[in-house]
Design a protein around this motif. Structure first.
Motif, mmCIF file in Angstrom:
data_model
loop_
_atom_site.group_PDB
_atom_site.id
_atom_site.type_symbol
_atom_site.label_atom_id
_atom_site.label_comp_id
_atom_site.label_asym_id
_atom_site.label_seq_id
_atom_site.Cartn_x
_atom_site.Cartn_y
_atom_site.Cartn_z
ATOM 1 N N PHE A 165 80.883 12.277 -6.443
ATOM 2 C CA PHE A 165 80.863 11.506 -5.199
ATOM 3 C C PHE A 165 80.635 10.030 -5.495
ATOM 4 O O PHE A 165 81.263 9.152 -4.889
ATOM 5 C CB PHE A 165 79.763 12.039 -4.290
ATOM 6 N N GLU A 166 79.764 9.730 -6.460
ATOM 7 C CA GLU A 166 79.492 8.339 -6.828
ATOM 8 C C GLU A 166 80.716 7.711 -7.490
ATOM 9 O O GLU A 166 81.047 6.543 -7.229
ATOM 10 C CB GLU A 166 78.290 8.285 -7.771
ATOM 11 N N ILE A 167 81.406 8.485 -8.335
ATOM 12 C CA ILE A 167 82.621 7.964 -8.966
ATOM 13 C C ILE A 167 83.679 7.674 -7.905
ATOM 14 O O ILE A 167 84.347 6.624 -7.944
ATOM 15 C CB ILE A 167 83.153 8.975 -10.005
ATOM 16 N N SER A 168 83.833 8.597 -6.955
ATOM 17 C CA SER A 168 84.787 8.377 -5.874
ATOM 18 C C SER A 168 84.425 7.139 -5.058
ATOM 19 O O SER A 168 85.299 6.354 -4.673
ATOM 20 C CB SER A 168 84.839 9.613 -4.970
ATOM 21 N N PHE A 282 77.081 7.344 10.057
ATOM 22 C CA PHE A 282 78.232 6.573 10.519
ATOM 23 C C PHE A 282 79.520 7.070 9.881
ATOM 24 O O PHE A 282 80.531 7.275 10.564
ATOM 25 C CB PHE A 282 78.048 5.090 10.206
ATOM 26 N N TYR A 283 79.490 7.303 8.563
ATOM 27 C CA TYR A 283 80.715 7.710 7.886
ATOM 28 C C TYR A 283 81.106 9.146 8.214
ATOM 29 O O TYR A 283 82.283 9.493 8.140
ATOM 30 C CB TYR A 283 80.577 7.497 6.376
ATOM 31 N N ARG A 336 85.003 18.536 3.514
ATOM 32 C CA ARG A 336 84.071 18.708 2.391
ATOM 33 C C ARG A 336 83.217 17.464 2.205
ATOM 34 O O ARG A 336 82.030 17.554 1.883
ATOM 35 C CB ARG A 336 84.847 19.023 1.116
ATOM 36 N N ILE A 337 83.812 16.292 2.405
ATOM 37 C CA ILE A 337 83.040 15.051 2.278
ATOM 38 C C ILE A 337 81.954 14.988 3.352
ATOM 39 O O ILE A 337 80.808 14.607 3.079
ATOM 40 C CB ILE A 337 83.972 13.824 2.370
ATOM 41 N N MET A 338 82.295 15.384 4.586
ATOM 42 C CA MET A 338 81.293 15.369 5.653
ATOM 43 C C MET A 338 80.160 16.346 5.352
ATOM 44 O O MET A 338 78.976 16.025 5.553
ATOM 45 C CB MET A 338 81.963 15.717 6.987
ATOM 46 N N VAL A 339 80.504 17.528 4.864
ATOM 47 C CA VAL A 339 79.464 18.510 4.518
ATOM 48 C C VAL A 339 78.564 17.966 3.421
ATOM 49 O O VAL A 339 77.338 18.090 3.472
ATOM 50 C CB VAL A 339 80.116 19.844 4.093
ATOM 51 N N GLY A 347 70.587 17.285 6.004
ATOM 52 C CA GLY A 347 71.029 17.764 7.305
ATOM 53 C C GLY A 347 71.926 18.981 7.210
ATOM 54 O O GLY A 347 72.238 19.473 6.123
ATOM 55 N N GLU A 348 72.343 19.464 8.350
ATOM 56 C CA GLU A 348 73.247 20.607 8.455
ATOM 57 C C GLU A 348 74.446 20.201 9.302
ATOM 58 O O GLU A 348 74.282 19.676 10.406
ATOM 59 C CB GLU A 348 72.545 21.812 9.093
ATOM 60 N N LEU A 349 75.624 20.448 8.778
ATOM 61 C CA LEU A 349 76.844 20.099 9.501
ATOM 62 C C LEU A 349 77.585 21.366 9.885
ATOM 63 O O LEU A 349 77.770 22.261 9.064
ATOM 64 C CB LEU A 349 77.739 19.203 8.645
#
Length: 377
Positions: A165-168, A282-283, A336-339, A347-349
Motif C-alpha cells: 500500500f505504501e509503495i502504491s 475522506f479517501y 479492496r483499497i477501501m477495506v 474500522g469495519e467496512l
C-alpha cells in the motif's frame, strides 16, 4: 420396550469432564515441587491409615493408585515408580498391623506374589499415564507452535499489505507530482502562448482570433482536469478540521462534473479525529463515489458522516444499478483499497444493497480514544 439408553448421561458433559481432567493432569501444578511431594506422601499415608482402620475385609487397592497417578502428572514417571513402591509398602504395613494372616490363612509366597502383581499393575499404570500425558502435552505444543506460526504468517501478510500500500501510494504521488509540475506547467505555458496569439490576431483583425481564444479555453480546461487528477493521485493528508469541508467539496465536485445530484450531511463532533483517520475516511468516500459513478450509473449519490455512540460512521449511498463486485467472489481493486483503509484505522467496512436500489458503503470507526495509531495514507 423402553429405550435402553434412556438413563445414559449425554456425551457432551462426559467429554467436557474428560477435557477438564486432562487439562488438570497435563497442566502446570499450582503448587511447588516440594508441596507436590508432601501431598503425594501425605495421601499415601492417609490411604494406608484408612486401610488399617477399615481392616482387611475391604480392599483399598484402587485408592492406592490415586497418588501414583498424581505423582506421574506432577513429578514425572520416575516419581510415579517411587510412589508405586511407597504405596505397596504402605499397604503391606497396613496388612501386617491389621492382622492380615489372622483372617486370611494364606502362604507367605502367595501374599508376596499378589503384592508383586499389584506393583506390576501400578507400574503399568505409570507407563500408561505418562504416555498419555506426554502425548497430550506434545499435541498442545504442536497447537501452540502452529498457532504462533499462523499469527506470524498473518502479521507478515499484514506487513506486506502495508508495504504494498505504501509503495502504491508513493507511485501515485510520483505520478501526481509529474502531472502537476510537468504536464501542468507545460499546459500553462501553452495557454499563455495561445492567449498571446489570440491577442495578436485580434489586434490585426484576423477572424482566426476567435479560434485561438477557443483553443486557450480548451487548454485551461485541460489544466483544471490535470490538477484535479494530480490532486487525487497525490493523496495528501487531510487534517481533522478539513474533513467536513473536503467532503462537502467532494459532493459539490461530483454533482458538477458527473451531473449527479449529490449531498453531504453531518452530525456529531469530529474535532478529536487524527489526521490519518480523517484522511482515510475522506479517501474511502472518494473511492466509493468514483466506483459508483464508473459502475453503477446513479442519478443520486449521498454522503453522511455521523457520530453514533462510541463510533463514527461514514456512509456513501447511490441509487444506481449496483456494483458488479457485490455478486463476485473477486472484489475490484477499489473495494479492496477501501477495506484496507478501514482496517488501517481499526474500522469495519461493509458494502450492501441500498434499501430501494443501488449500493451502500458503510465504514464504522471507533472513537478516537480507542483508535490505534494508523499510518498516514
Amino acid at each position: 420396550m423402553p429405550d435402553s439408553n434412556h438413563n445414559l448421561p449425554p456425551a457432551a458433559p462426559r467429554s467436557e469432564a474428560t477435557s477438564w481432567m486432562l487439562a488438570r493432569l497435563t497442566g502446570t501444578p499450582r503448587h511447588s515441587r516440594f508441596q507436590s511431594i508432601l501431598l503425594v506422601v501425605g495421601l499415601v499415608a492417609v490411604i494406608g491409615f484408612v486401610d488399617y482402620v477399615i481392616g482387611v475385609r475391604i480392599s483399598l487397592q484402587f485408592f492406592y493408585l490415586i497418588p501414583v497417578v498424581l505423582s506421574v502428572a506432577w513429578l514425572g514417571w520416575k516419581a510415579g515408580c517411587v510412589t508405586a513402591v511407597l504405596a505397596l509398602t504402605a499397604r503391606v504395613v497396613s496388612d501386617l498391623a491389621g492382622g492380615f494372616w489372622f483372617y486370611h490363612h494364606i502362604p507367605i509366597h502367595d501374599y508376596v506374589w499378589n503384592r508383586l502383581i499389584d506393583l506390576s499393575v501400578a507400574l503399568f499404570l505409570v507407563w500408561v499415564i505418562n504416555s498419555l500425558i506426554s502425548l497430550h502435552r506434545e499435541q498442545e505444543q504442536r497447537v501452540r507452535q502452529r498457532t504462533a506460526a499462523l499469527e506470524q504468517a498473518l502479521a507478515t501478510r499484514d506487513q506486506l499489505q502495508s508495504q504494498l500500500f505504501e509503495i502504491s501510494r508513493r507511485e501515485r504521488s510520483a505520478i501526481g507530482h509529474d502531472l502537476h509540475d510537468g504536464l501542468g506547467q507545460h499546459l500553462t505555458a501553452t495557454a499563455i502562448a495561445a492567449n498571446l496569439l489570440a491577442r495578436q490576431l485580434a489586434t490585426r483583425g484576423d477572424p482566426s482570433a476567435r479560434d485561438a481564444s477557443n483553443i486557450e479555453k480548451l487548454i485551461q480546461e485541460g489544466i483544471g482536469k490535470t490538477r484535479q487528477i494530480a490532486r487525487g493521485l497525490l493523496l495528501a493528508a487531510i487534517e481533522p478540521e478539513e474533513l467536513v469541508p473536503e467532503l462537502e467539496e467532494l459532493a459539490t465536485r461530483i454533482g458538477e462534473e458527473q451531473h449527479v445530484a449529490c449531498s453531504f450531511t453531518k452530525h456529531g463532533n469530529f474535532s478529536k479525529l487524527d489526521a490519518a483517520t480523517a484522511s482515510h475516511l475522506f479517501y474511502i468516500a472518494q473511492e466509493a463515489a468514483h466506483n459508483a459513478v464508473r459502475h453503477a450509473r446513479p442519478t443520486r449519490f449521498d454522503i453522511s458522516l455521523v457520530e453514533e455512540g462510541n463510533a463514527l460512521v461514514l456512509t456513501a449511498t447511490d441509487n444506481g444499478i449496483g456494483l458488479p463486485s457485490l455478486d463476485s467472489h473477486q472484489p475490484g481493486m477499489g473495494l479492496r483499497i477501501m477495506v484496507h483503509r478501514a482496517e488501517l484505522i481499526g474500522g469495519e467496512l461493509s458494502i450492501s444493497r441500498a434499501p430501494v436500489s443501488g449500493t451502500r458503503v458503510r465504514c464504522r470507526v471507533p472513537v478516537p480514544s480507542q483508535l490505534p495509531a494508523p499510518a498516514l495514507p
